[in-house]
Structures are given as structure tokens and as C-alpha cells.
Design a protein around this motif. Sequence first.
Motif, PDB file in Angstrom:
ATOM      1  N   VAL A   4       0.859  -1.181   0.000  1.00 44.22           N
ATOM      2  CA  VAL A   4       0.000   0.000   0.000  1.00 44.22           C
ATOM      3  C   VAL A   4       0.896   1.233   0.000  1.00 44.22           C
ATOM      4  O   VAL A   4       1.831   1.324   0.789  1.00 44.22           O
ATOM      5  CB  VAL A   4      -0.931   0.020   1.233  1.00 44.22           C
ATOM      6  CG1 VAL A   4      -1.791   1.285   1.239  1.00 44.22           C
ATOM      7  CG2 VAL A   4      -1.805  -1.231   1.286  1.00 44.22           C
ATOM      8  N   LEU A   5       0.590   2.174  -0.879  1.00 46.24           N
ATOM      9  CA  LEU A   5       1.295   3.441  -0.925  1.00 46.24           C
ATOM     10  C   LEU A   5       0.401   4.497  -0.298  1.00 46.24           C
ATOM     11  O   LEU A   5      -0.744   4.681  -0.721  1.00 46.24           O
ATOM     12  CB  LEU A   5       1.622   3.822  -2.375  1.00 46.24           C
ATOM     13  CG  LEU A   5       2.231   5.201  -2.595  1.00 46.24           C
ATOM     14  CD1 LEU A   5       3.562   5.351  -1.854  1.00 46.24           C
ATOM     15  CD2 LEU A   5       2.390   5.478  -4.086  1.00 46.24           C
ATOM     16  N   VAL A   6       0.918   5.181   0.724  1.00 46.60           N
ATOM     17  CA  VAL A   6       0.205   6.267   1.391  1.00 46.60           C
ATOM     18  C   VAL A   6       0.862   7.574   0.961  1.00 46.60           C
ATOM     19  O   VAL A   6       2.059   7.774   1.165  1.00 46.60           O
ATOM     20  CB  VAL A   6       0.264   6.112   2.932  1.00 46.60           C
ATOM     21  CG1 VAL A   6      -0.338   7.325   3.617  1.00 46.60           C
ATOM     22  CG2 VAL A   6      -0.429   4.828   3.365  1.00 46.60           C
ATOM     23  N   ILE A  13      -1.059  12.235   9.482  1.00 39.17           N
ATOM     24  CA  ILE A  13      -1.903  11.299   8.722  1.00 39.17           C
ATOM     25  C   ILE A  13      -1.067  10.168   8.147  1.00 39.17           C
ATOM     26  O   ILE A  13      -1.460   9.001   8.202  1.00 39.17           O
ATOM     27  CB  ILE A  13      -2.699  12.040   7.627  1.00 39.17           C
ATOM     28  CG1 ILE A  13      -3.733  12.944   8.300  1.00 39.17           C
ATOM     29  CG2 ILE A  13      -3.359  11.053   6.668  1.00 39.17           C
ATOM     30  CD1 ILE A  13      -4.526  13.798   7.361  1.00 39.17           C
ATOM     31  N   ARG A  14       0.105  10.501   7.605  1.00 41.52           N
ATOM     32  CA  ARG A  14       0.999   9.444   7.083  1.00 41.52           C
ATOM     33  C   ARG A  14       1.336   8.449   8.178  1.00 41.52           C
ATOM     34  O   ARG A  14       1.286   7.235   7.964  1.00 41.52           O
ATOM     35  CB  ARG A  14       2.291  10.039   6.518  1.00 41.52           C
ATOM     36  CG  ARG A  14       2.174  10.657   5.163  1.00 41.52           C
ATOM     37  CD  ARG A  14       3.534  10.919   4.526  1.00 41.52           C
ATOM     38  NE  ARG A  14       4.530  11.483   5.410  1.00 41.52           N
ATOM     39  CZ  ARG A  14       4.739  12.781   5.596  1.00 41.52           C
ATOM     40  NH1 ARG A  14       3.988  13.676   4.971  1.00 41.52           N
ATOM     41  NH2 ARG A  14       5.691  13.196   6.405  1.00 41.52           N
ATOM     42  N   SER A  15       1.680   8.958   9.349  1.00 38.78           N
ATOM     43  CA  SER A  15       2.056   8.083  10.466  1.00 38.78           C
ATOM     44  C   SER A  15       0.882   7.216  10.919  1.00 38.78           C
ATOM     45  O   SER A  15       1.029   6.014  11.134  1.00 38.78           O
ATOM     46  CB  SER A  15       2.577   8.936  11.623  1.00 38.78           C
ATOM     47  OG  SER A  15       2.933   8.132  12.709  1.00 38.78           O
ATOM     48  N   LEU A  16      -0.284   7.833  11.065  1.00 40.57           N
ATOM     49  CA  LEU A  16      -1.478   7.099  11.489  1.00 40.57           C
ATOM     50  C   LEU A  16      -1.791   5.970  10.518  1.00 40.57           C
ATOM     51  O   LEU A  16      -1.984   4.814  10.923  1.00 40.57           O
ATOM     52  CB  LEU A  16      -2.673   8.053  11.594  1.00 40.57           C
ATOM     53  CG  LEU A  16      -4.038   7.396  11.751  1.00 40.57           C
ATOM     54  CD1 LEU A  16      -4.181   6.800  13.143  1.00 40.57           C
ATOM     55  CD2 LEU A  16      -5.154   8.389  11.470  1.00 40.57           C
ATOM     56  N   LEU A  17      -1.839   6.285   9.226  1.00 43.82           N
ATOM     57  CA  LEU A  17      -2.181   5.266   8.233  1.00 43.82           C
ATOM     58  C   LEU A  17      -1.099   4.206   8.111  1.00 43.82           C
ATOM     59  O   LEU A  17      -1.400   3.024   7.960  1.00 43.82           O
ATOM     60  CB  LEU A  17      -2.464   5.924   6.883  1.00 43.82           C
ATOM     61  CG  LEU A  17      -3.732   6.781   6.833  1.00 43.82           C
ATOM     62  CD1 LEU A  17      -3.842   7.493   5.492  1.00 43.82           C
ATOM     63  CD2 LEU A  17      -4.963   5.943   7.114  1.00 43.82           C
ATOM     64  N   THR A  18       0.156   4.614   8.187  1.00 46.53           N
ATOM     65  CA  THR A  18       1.252   3.645   8.116  1.00 46.53           C
ATOM     66  C   THR A  18       1.161   2.664   9.275  1.00 46.53           C
ATOM     67  O   THR A  18       1.227   1.445   9.072  1.00 46.53           O
ATOM     68  CB  THR A  18       2.612   4.361   8.124  1.00 46.53           C
ATOM     69  OG1 THR A  18       2.699   5.189   6.963  1.00 46.53           O
ATOM     70  CG2 THR A  18       3.763   3.373   8.119  1.00 46.53           C
ATOM     71  N   ASP A  19       1.023   3.182  10.488  1.00 47.77           N
ATOM     72  CA  ASP A  19       0.925   2.307  11.663  1.00 47.77           C
ATOM     73  C   ASP A  19      -0.268   1.364  11.554  1.00 47.77           C
ATOM     74  O   ASP A  19      -0.154   0.163  11.800  1.00 47.77           O
ATOM     75  CB  ASP A  19       0.814   3.132  12.951  1.00 47.77           C
ATOM     76  CG  ASP A  19       2.091   3.883  13.282  1.00 47.77           C
ATOM     77  OD1 ASP A  19       3.148   3.595  12.676  1.00 47.77           O
ATOM     78  OD2 ASP A  19       2.032   4.774  14.149  1.00 47.77           O
ATOM     79  N   LEU A  20      -1.407   1.903  11.185  1.00 43.67           N
ATOM     80  CA  LEU A  20      -2.634   1.118  11.076  1.00 43.67           C
ATOM     81  C   LEU A  20      -2.488  -0.012  10.056  1.00 43.67           C
ATOM     82  O   LEU A  20      -2.806  -1.173  10.337  1.00 43.67           O
ATOM     83  CB  LEU A  20      -3.780   2.056  10.663  1.00 43.67           C
ATOM     84  CG  LEU A  20      -5.147   1.450  10.483  1.00 43.67           C
ATOM     85  CD1 LEU A  20      -5.751   1.151  11.847  1.00 43.67           C
ATOM     86  CD2 LEU A  20      -6.049   2.408   9.710  1.00 43.67           C
TER      87      LEU A  20
END
Length: 124
Positions: A4-6, A13-20
Motif C-alpha cells: 500500500v502506498l500512502v 496522517i501518514r504516520s497514522l495510516l502507516t501504523d494502522l
Amino acid sequence: MARVLVVDDDPAIRSLLTDLLEMDGYEVSVAVDGLAALRAVETVNPHFVVLDVMMPGLDGFGVLAAIRALPGDPVPVLMLTAAAETDANAKAWANGVDYYLAKPFTPDAVLDLVETVLAERVVD
């Protein structure tokens, strides 16, 4: 493992989505702007792209157009935007976006969408 590319210029937001996404078992790459996103699409070959609309330089619509111009099966793209304008929503659909969520979004909404889409696709 699905890739997945964020793409978002907001580090939170990048950190939240990456961690999730990483906690759910996805291989996540990030890009901080549109030009970095284009390079990442070429090198990472993602199975799914989470793409912000408003970014400095090349915006999400420019990135989406470049992704849609690539040969082969189209990669699913989810656009995230803080833009409440109906024009942005209509422009996203007209340009071939697969999914669209307004900010603020719930992390579960993004995760559920990614899981559902990738469960239906063959991942190399």
C-alpha cells in the motif's frame, strides 16, 4: 504481502495510516508529495494507493491522472480530502478514482476499505 502506498503531505496522517496498515500486515510505503508519489508508484508497484488531494506541487488529481495512464490493470485508488467542495468530489470521480473519503475520516473506514478491496484481488 500486499503493498500500500500512502501519499499525504501531513506527517500525522501518514504516520497514522502507516501504523494502522502495518499492524494489519500490509507493506506500506509513503510519499510526502505528488512527485514523490509518482516515483513510488514506479518503484514500489503498489496494490493500493491512499492519496491526498491537496498537496504542494503536483496535487492528487495530477497523481491520479498519471496512475490511470499506466499500462496494465489499474491500481485501486482511495482519495482523501479535506476539501468540502462538491467540485473536488465530482472531479475525483470524473478522473477515475475508485474510492473517496472526506477528512476527518475514521481509521477503521480506511482499513476496512483496503482490506475489502485487496481481499478481492490477486496479490503477487
